[in-house]
Scaffold this motif. Sequence first.
Motif, mmCIF file in Angstrom:
data_model
loop_
_atom_site.group_PDB
_atom_site.id
_atom_site.type_symbol
_atom_site.label_atom_id
_atom_site.label_comp_id
_atom_site.label_asym_id
_atom_site.label_seq_id
_atom_site.Cartn_x
_atom_site.Cartn_y
_atom_site.Cartn_z
ATOM 1 N N UNK A 195 1.096 8.782 -11.266
ATOM 2 C CA UNK A 195 0.528 8.606 -12.754
ATOM 3 C C UNK A 195 0.436 7.166 -13.116
ATOM 4 N N UNK A 196 -0.756 6.834 -13.429
ATOM 5 C CA UNK A 196 -0.716 5.351 -13.821
ATOM 6 C C UNK A 196 -0.956 5.221 -15.378
ATOM 7 N N UNK A 203 10.331 -2.812 -8.320
ATOM 8 C CA UNK A 203 11.002 -1.941 -9.807
ATOM 9 C C UNK A 203 10.268 -2.340 -10.977
ATOM 10 N N UNK A 204 9.578 -3.570 -11.111
ATOM 11 C CA UNK A 204 8.994 -4.024 -12.424
ATOM 12 C C UNK A 204 7.892 -3.086 -12.762
ATOM 13 N N UNK A 205 7.351 -2.270 -11.675
ATOM 14 C CA UNK A 205 6.291 -1.427 -11.897
ATOM 15 C C UNK A 205 6.731 0.002 -12.322
ATOM 16 N N UNK A 218 0.921 -1.219 0.037
ATOM 17 C CA UNK A 218 -0.112 -0.163 -0.040
ATOM 18 C C UNK A 218 0.829 1.260 0.023
ATOM 19 N N UNK A 219 1.754 1.408 -1.116
ATOM 20 C CA UNK A 219 3.138 2.192 -1.093
ATOM 21 C C UNK A 219 2.673 3.368 -1.995
ATOM 22 N N UNK A 220 1.715 3.448 -2.897
ATOM 23 C CA UNK A 220 1.616 4.684 -3.588
ATOM 24 C C UNK A 220 2.586 4.912 -4.279
ATOM 25 N N UNK A 221 3.194 6.210 -4.395
ATOM 26 C CA UNK A 221 4.248 7.270 -4.812
ATOM 27 C C UNK A 221 5.644 6.064 -4.822
ATOM 28 N N UNK A 222 5.532 5.182 -3.547
ATOM 29 C CA UNK A 222 7.030 4.711 -3.343
ATOM 30 C C UNK A 222 7.017 3.217 -3.791
ATOM 31 N N UNK A 223 5.799 2.982 -4.665
ATOM 32 C CA UNK A 223 5.852 1.531 -5.000
ATOM 33 C C UNK A 223 7.085 0.814 -5.746
ATOM 34 N N UNK A 258 3.682 2.843 -12.668
ATOM 35 C CA UNK A 258 3.333 3.602 -11.393
ATOM 36 C C UNK A 258 4.613 4.395 -11.192
ATOM 37 N N UNK A 259 4.156 5.883 -11.640
ATOM 38 C CA UNK A 259 5.187 6.881 -11.504
ATOM 39 C C UNK A 259 4.705 8.191 -10.496
ATOM 40 N N UNK A 260 5.738 8.122 -9.704
ATOM 41 C CA UNK A 260 5.348 9.163 -8.521
ATOM 42 C C UNK A 260 5.268 10.618 -9.141
ATOM 43 N N UNK A 261 4.457 11.552 -8.565
ATOM 44 C CA UNK A 261 4.162 12.856 -9.261
ATOM 45 C C UNK A 261 4.029 13.703 -7.966
#
Length: 378
Positions: free
Chosen positions: A375-376, A261-263, A251-256, A267-270
Amino acid sequence: MTRQCAAGMPVPNSTGSHWRSKLDELDDLQSTEVLPETSDVVIIGGGYAGVATAYHLLVAGSAASITIVEARGLCSGATGRNGGHVRPDLYGHIPHYIERDGLDKGVELAEFEIANLAALKEVVQKENIDCDFRLTRVTDVWCNEESVAMVKGVYDAMVSHNLDYMNDVQVIAGEDTPGITGVTNAKVCATYTAATMSPYKFIMHLVHILRKRGVSIQAYTPVNLVRTTENGTHEVCTARGTIRAGKIVYATNAYTKALLPEYAGNIIPCKGICCHIAVPPGTSAPLLHTSFIVYEPGDPSVCSYLIQCPDGGIIVGGAKDIFRRYRNQWYDNTDDSCLIDSAKDYYQDFMQKNFRGWEGSGAAIKHMDRRHGILLRL
């Protein structure tokens, strides 16, 4: 398999948040002095997703042992920095999704967002949560004349699909719009049911419930490494020790991507901008609808969202088109120790410039925060 945490994890010196200006007694909770050696489920992240996952596991009657680990104080990431909106997005994205993916997919997304509002209200009432939850109306406001036909066209198109939830939507245009919305130069608006709340109070109330029901909650326990063993179990390595887990919830949102790392491509933190505007008592007109989306005069591409708090203060954020061009300041960035420099002064005198009856209010920014999200790419 070993997952190593590197850059992109929570920094220790983050900016403050209005919602966290008065901390709950459990904000830094570590249920035990030493981490549990094993846990059936380890949830990484102490915001909306992580705490809600633990809560619903308990509601469903799960007998699994549950541990939540959070890198900083509880509810200190995106959940503790958002705009306080509970707003189904019916006008911003749903028509686009219907056009791109078909009616059924678009409606499915809209109904999911509407159901989320009802589910939050149900939990607040069931658990008697004091989080300033208030059912209200959101007004999506446009301040340029050319938007009137567009908004009416979208409304007519959505109504033509015979969607039940459109019975809750009303479009208003003309000379009455500024009085209804409070926005000085409003030309047209769409209004429908939404809510406002304090995300921090909501989450911390649930934390109290989880603690009483035996969930191990470990704040200030950053995860550095996750290993998956040959037998399929996991080792969650933190700054305070290692937990062997049967299942992991990220449940890590921007830190996923720091842990998965495969994401990284999906999943790009903004970063974003959100602030609290303090309002001297008796100096302004109350907002009839305390949750707004404002497309501002002079630049219809600049969007801001805002709510009014019980004390009369304003939570406002957005302005993405101000800082969008400065990609290095916000894109693929998890550093919440600093603001977006190009937009940090944008909301000075925002209420005075945009709202009727606020010209001499003395409303001023009290708390400026760096909001973050993702950003997904699907």
